[in-house]
Design a protein around this motif. Structure first.
Motif, PDB file in Angstrom:
ATOM      1  N   ALA A 263       0.911  -1.470  -0.194  1.00  0.00           N
ATOM      2  CA  ALA A 263       0.017  -0.101  -0.116  1.00  0.00           C
ATOM      3  C   ALA A 263       0.851   1.195  -0.069  1.00  0.00           C
ATOM      4  CB  ALA A 263      -0.990  -0.105   1.241  1.00  0.00           C
ATOM      5  N   GLU A 264       1.968   1.384   0.635  1.00  0.00           N
ATOM      6  CA  GLU A 264       2.753   2.372   0.804  1.00  0.00           C
ATOM      7  C   GLU A 264       3.657   2.699  -0.687  1.00  0.00           C
ATOM      8  OE1 GLU A 264       5.709   1.665   3.677  1.00  0.00           O
ATOM      9  OE2 GLU A 264       4.288   2.078   5.483  1.00  0.00           O
ATOM     10  N   GLU A 265       4.030   1.384  -1.298  1.00  0.00           N
ATOM     11  CA  GLU A 265       4.741   1.707  -2.763  1.00  0.00           C
ATOM     12  C   GLU A 265       3.606   2.186  -3.589  1.00  0.00           C
ATOM     13  OE1 GLU A 265       6.467  -1.866  -3.501  1.00  0.00           O
ATOM     14  OE2 GLU A 265       8.165  -1.584  -2.332  1.00  0.00           O
ATOM     15  N   ALA A 266       2.379   1.615  -3.507  1.00  0.00           N
ATOM     16  CA  ALA A 266       1.281   1.894  -4.608  1.00  0.00           C
ATOM     17  C   ALA A 266       0.765   3.554  -4.325  1.00  0.00           C
ATOM     18  CB  ALA A 266       0.109   1.187  -4.356  1.00  0.00           C
ATOM     19  N   GLU A 267       0.910   4.162  -3.036  1.00  0.00           N
ATOM     20  CA  GLU A 267       0.680   5.405  -2.579  1.00  0.00           C
ATOM     21  C   GLU A 267       1.822   6.525  -3.348  1.00  0.00           C
ATOM     22  OE1 GLU A 267      -0.130   8.203   0.963  1.00  0.00           O
ATOM     23  OE2 GLU A 267       0.033   6.210   1.397  1.00  0.00           O
ATOM     24  N   LYS A 268       3.091   5.863  -3.130  1.00  0.00           N
ATOM     25  CA  LYS A 268       4.128   6.753  -3.722  1.00  0.00           C
ATOM     26  C   LYS A 268       4.244   6.793  -5.316  1.00  0.00           C
ATOM     27  CE  LYS A 268       7.341   5.706  -0.028  1.00  0.00           C
ATOM     28  NZ  LYS A 268       8.912   4.809   0.372  1.00  0.00           N
ATOM     29  N   GLU A 269       3.791   5.594  -5.969  1.00  0.00           N
ATOM     30  CA  GLU A 269       3.507   5.484  -7.298  1.00  0.00           C
ATOM     31  C   GLU A 269       2.542   6.452  -7.662  1.00  0.00           C
ATOM     32  OE1 GLU A 269       2.952   1.556  -8.477  1.00  0.00           O
ATOM     33  OE2 GLU A 269       5.117   1.067  -8.087  1.00  0.00           O
ATOM     34  N   GLN A 270       1.363   6.499  -6.945  1.00  0.00           N
ATOM     35  CA  GLN A 270       0.256   7.543  -7.425  1.00  0.00           C
ATOM     36  C   GLN A 270       0.870   8.831  -7.384  1.00  0.00           C
ATOM     37  OE1 GLN A 270      -3.396   6.712  -5.049  1.00  0.00           O
ATOM     38  NE2 GLN A 270      -4.515   8.189  -5.955  1.00  0.00           N
ATOM     39  N   LYS A 271       1.531   9.206  -6.043  1.00  0.00           N
ATOM     40  CA  LYS A 271       1.855  10.855  -6.008  1.00  0.00           C
ATOM     41  C   LYS A 271       2.932  11.121  -7.113  1.00  0.00           C
ATOM     42  CE  LYS A 271       1.071  11.019  -0.830  1.00  0.00           C
ATOM     43  NZ  LYS A 271       1.987  11.026   0.513  1.00  0.00           N
ATOM     44  N   ALA A 272       3.789  10.334  -7.454  1.00  0.00           N
ATOM     45  CA  ALA A 272       4.949  10.599  -8.442  1.00  0.00           C
ATOM     46  C   ALA A 272       3.911  10.897  -9.881  1.00  0.00           C
ATOM     47  CB  ALA A 272       5.674   9.507  -8.664  1.00  0.00           C
ATOM     48  N   THR A 273       2.971   9.932  -9.913  1.00  0.00           N
ATOM     49  CA  THR A 273       2.240  10.025 -11.311  1.00  0.00           C
ATOM     50  C   THR A 273       1.341  11.567 -11.343  1.00  0.00           C
ATOM     51  OG1 THR A 273       1.962   7.709 -11.520  1.00  0.00           O
ATOM     52  CG2 THR A 273       0.521   9.101 -12.827  1.00  0.00           C
ATOM     53  N   GLU A 274       0.753  12.021  -9.938  1.00  0.00           N
ATOM     54  CA  GLU A 274      -0.070  13.050 -10.182  1.00  0.00           C
ATOM     55  C   GLU A 274       1.101  14.197 -10.323  1.00  0.00           C
ATOM     56  OE1 GLU A 274      -1.972  12.897  -6.431  1.00  0.00           O
ATOM     57  OE2 GLU A 274      -3.510  11.319  -7.129  1.00  0.00           O
ATOM     58  N   ALA A 276       3.685  14.245 -11.940  1.00  0.00           N
ATOM     59  CA  ALA A 276       4.248  14.347 -13.222  1.00  0.00           C
ATOM     60  C   ALA A 276       2.982  14.937 -13.855  1.00  0.00           C
ATOM     61  CB  ALA A 276       4.481  12.841 -13.794  1.00  0.00           C
ATOM     62  N   LYS A 277       1.890  14.852 -13.676  1.00  0.00           N
ATOM     63  CA  LYS A 277       0.593  15.345 -14.687  1.00  0.00           C
ATOM     64  C   LYS A 277       0.460  16.881 -14.304  1.00  0.00           C
ATOM     65  CE  LYS A 277      -2.159  11.032 -14.946  1.00  0.00           C
ATOM     66  NZ  LYS A 277      -3.478  10.308 -14.668  1.00  0.00           N
ATOM     67  N   ALA A 278       0.788  17.195 -12.796  1.00  0.00           N
ATOM     68  CA  ALA A 278       0.769  18.639 -12.519  1.00  0.00           C
ATOM     69  C   ALA A 278       1.740  19.431 -13.355  1.00  0.00           C
ATOM     70  CB  ALA A 278       0.596  18.640 -11.136  1.00  0.00           C
ATOM     71  N   LEU A 279       2.905  18.957 -13.619  1.00  0.00           N
ATOM     72  CA  LEU A 279       3.902  19.619 -14.324  1.00  0.00           C
ATOM     73  C   LEU A 279       3.838  19.706 -15.448  1.00  0.00           C
ATOM     74  CD1 LEU A 279       7.178  18.435 -11.912  1.00  0.00           C
ATOM     75  CD2 LEU A 279       5.823  20.643 -11.909  1.00  0.00           C
ATOM     76  N   ALA A 280       3.168  18.637 -16.251  1.00  0.00           N
ATOM     77  CA  ALA A 280       2.885  18.565 -17.659  1.00  0.00           C
ATOM     78  C   ALA A 280       2.018  19.613 -18.172  1.00  0.00           C
ATOM     79  CB  ALA A 280       2.438  17.165 -17.963  1.00  0.00           C
ATOM     80  N   PRO A 281       2.271  20.147 -19.398  1.00  0.00           N
ATOM     81  CA  PRO A 281       1.309  21.260 -19.963  1.00  0.00           C
ATOM     82  C   PRO A 281       0.027  20.606 -20.378  1.00  0.00           C
ATOM     83  CG  PRO A 281       3.182  20.615 -21.696  1.00  0.00           C
ATOM     84  CD  PRO A 281       3.359  20.086 -20.349  1.00  0.00           C
ATOM     85  N   ARG A 282      -1.065  21.382 -20.116  1.00  0.00           N
ATOM     86  CA  ARG A 282      -2.387  21.006 -20.544  1.00  0.00           C
ATOM     87  C   ARG A 282      -2.585  20.749 -21.904  1.00  0.00           C
ATOM     88  NH1 ARG A 282      -6.035  24.859 -16.183  1.00  0.00           N
ATOM     89  NH2 ARG A 282      -5.057  23.989 -14.447  1.00  0.00           N
ATOM     90  N   PRO A 283      -3.420  20.141 -22.384  1.00  0.00           N
ATOM     91  CA  PRO A 283      -3.655  20.065 -23.654  1.00  0.00           C
ATOM     92  C   PRO A 283      -4.084  21.384 -24.403  1.00  0.00           C
ATOM     93  CG  PRO A 283      -4.748  18.141 -22.784  1.00  0.00           C
ATOM     94  CD  PRO A 283      -4.188  19.282 -21.625  1.00  0.00           C
ATOM     95  N   GLY A 284      -3.611  21.886 -25.544  1.00  0.00           N
ATOM     96  CA  GLY A 284      -3.693  23.067 -26.053  1.00  0.00           C
ATOM     97  C   GLY A 284      -2.984  24.275 -25.635  1.00  0.00           C
ATOM     98  N   GLN A 285      -2.425  23.920 -24.360  1.00  0.00           N
ATOM     99  CA  GLN A 285      -1.822  25.221 -23.945  1.00  0.00           C
ATOM    100  C   GLN A 285      -0.449  25.524 -24.571  1.00  0.00           C
ATOM    101  OE1 GLN A 285      -0.651  24.182 -19.572  1.00  0.00           O
ATOM    102  NE2 GLN A 285       0.048  26.240 -19.377  1.00  0.00           N
TER     103      GLN A 285
END
Length: 378
Positions: A263-274, A276-285
């Motif tokens: 569960a801890e590792e899954a939470e770490k992976e989820q935070k890393a994914t979130e 990465a998505k927050a830093l990535a440019p939005r579609p059309g930006q």
């Protein structure tokens, strides 16, 4: 020689016997069985945190296996350098091989201490470490469904036999056989649970296959359970209760700890994914980057800016030349040239400056200029 092990083991067992003896009676065989079982639970509870560290360390070592294999190939002829690089790799990843073996290493002397204390329960003894003469006699005289806890069917040296303590061989076999089977099955299931996780990590690519580990897995799956069943008649009956209780605790602890770590590792992976998505440019930006001063600007705005400080003056000159070529008045040309020269694009509004053409615009030809050129050619 090993009194520093025997006394603590006997003390923990003595405390639990007092607890259950108060409820069930001092001479109750069930009270003595529960004192052995809760001796196991107490020791395993003390070793809970080291067990968690063991699981984490083993997982990190498995993840490091590919890198360790590369180091073995690279420094095959230099053992000192190999040891140094291995230590650096382990420190960088926070792995500790000693922590991976600590819980097992601690359980070995505990088992030896319990085995020694149990076989010292003999008729006529005045003491057995923490236990006094009355408590020693209570253990010897007690029985669990007709079986004697401190006796063995085929006793080894210094171990009491069933007949020596007044027991019955048939009752001893009746109680011992189910415990033998349970001990073998639980040992196999515990080992299979660990092996299945290792194989899943290898299949997922987070760990590398190791021939030595595969041999050890086969020993854990088959040789150890068979050894428990074969060796049971040579051990005091209470040792089988210890073994079954220890394996039951291990199964429950593995399920709990592995579930928590997953569960801890899954939470770490989820935070890393979130993140990465927050830093990535939005579609059309529009793509954004920072200029030399650190100000965020559109990439296209930065590309359109002049390369040097003289670009503005050049645009002014071009704008004034373009205005005079139109044949307009002096005042008009001055106004237009000044206006267009002060802008970033030069004479963009006149369309005659070098930087004034809009992308895709057609060039405008001057009729008067064309006629004069034809006249000169004629």
């Amino acid at each position: 020689m090993l009194d520093f092990i025997y006394y603590p083991v006997s003390f923990i067992m003595w405390v639990w016997h007092k607890v259950f003896g108060f409820v069930l009676g001092e001479d109750s065989g069930i009270a003595w069985v529960l004192s052995v079982v809760f001796l196991v639970f107490t020791l395993r509870l003390i070793l809970y945190k080291p067990f968690v560290s063991q699981v984490r360390s083993m997982r990190k070592m498995q993840e490091m296996a590919p890198e360790m294999q590369k180091l073995r190939k690279k420094y095959a002829n230099d053992r000192q350098k190999l040891a140094t690089e291995m230590q650096k790799l382990q420190q960088q990843n926070g792995a500790n091989p000693i922590m991976g073996c600590l819980p097992i290493l601690v359980q070995i002397p505990v088992f030896i201490g319990l085995f020694h204390v149990l076989r010292e329960f003999k008729p006529g003894k005045t003491e057995n470490y923490v236990f006094n003469a009355a408590e020693n006699a209570s253990f010897v005289d007690s029985d669990f469904f007709g079986s004697k806890l401190g006796a063995a069917i085929w006793p080894l040296q210094n171990t009491s036999s069933v007949t020596e303590v007044g027991g019955n061989l048939v009752s001893q076999w009746i109680v011992m056989v189910p415990l033998m089977i349970m001990a073998g099955i639980f040992t196999h299931v515990t080992a299979r649970h660990s092996v299945a996780r290792q194989q899943a990590q290898i299949a997922a690519g987070t760990a590398a296959a190791n021939p030595q580990a595969e041999i050890m897995q086969k020993l854990m799956l088959y040789v150890f359970p068979i050894g428990v069943v074969v060796g049971a008649p040579f051990l005091p009956l209470a040792v089988l209760f210890y073994w079954v209780a220890n394996n039951l605790w291990t199964l429950g602890q593995q399920w709990l700890v592995y579930r928590r770590i997953d569960a801890e590792e899954a939470e770490k992976e989820q935070k890393a994914t979130e993140s990465a998505k927050a830093l990535a440019p939005r579609p059309g930006q529009k793509p954004i980057r920072k200029d030399e001063k650190g100000t965020a600007k559109d990439v296209r705005e930065i590309a359109d800016e002049p390369l040097d400080a003289d670009a503005g003056s050049t645009g002014t000159a071009q704008g004034s030349d373009g205005a005079s070529a139109d044949g307009g008045s002096a005042n008009g040309s001055t106004a237009n040239g000044t206006k267009n020269g002060s802008s970033t694009n030069g004479a963009a509004k006149n369309g005659n400056g070098a930087g004034g053409k809009k992308p895709g615009a057609k060039p405008v030809q001057r009729r008067q200029g064309t006629k004069s050129k034809r006249g000169k050619r004629r």
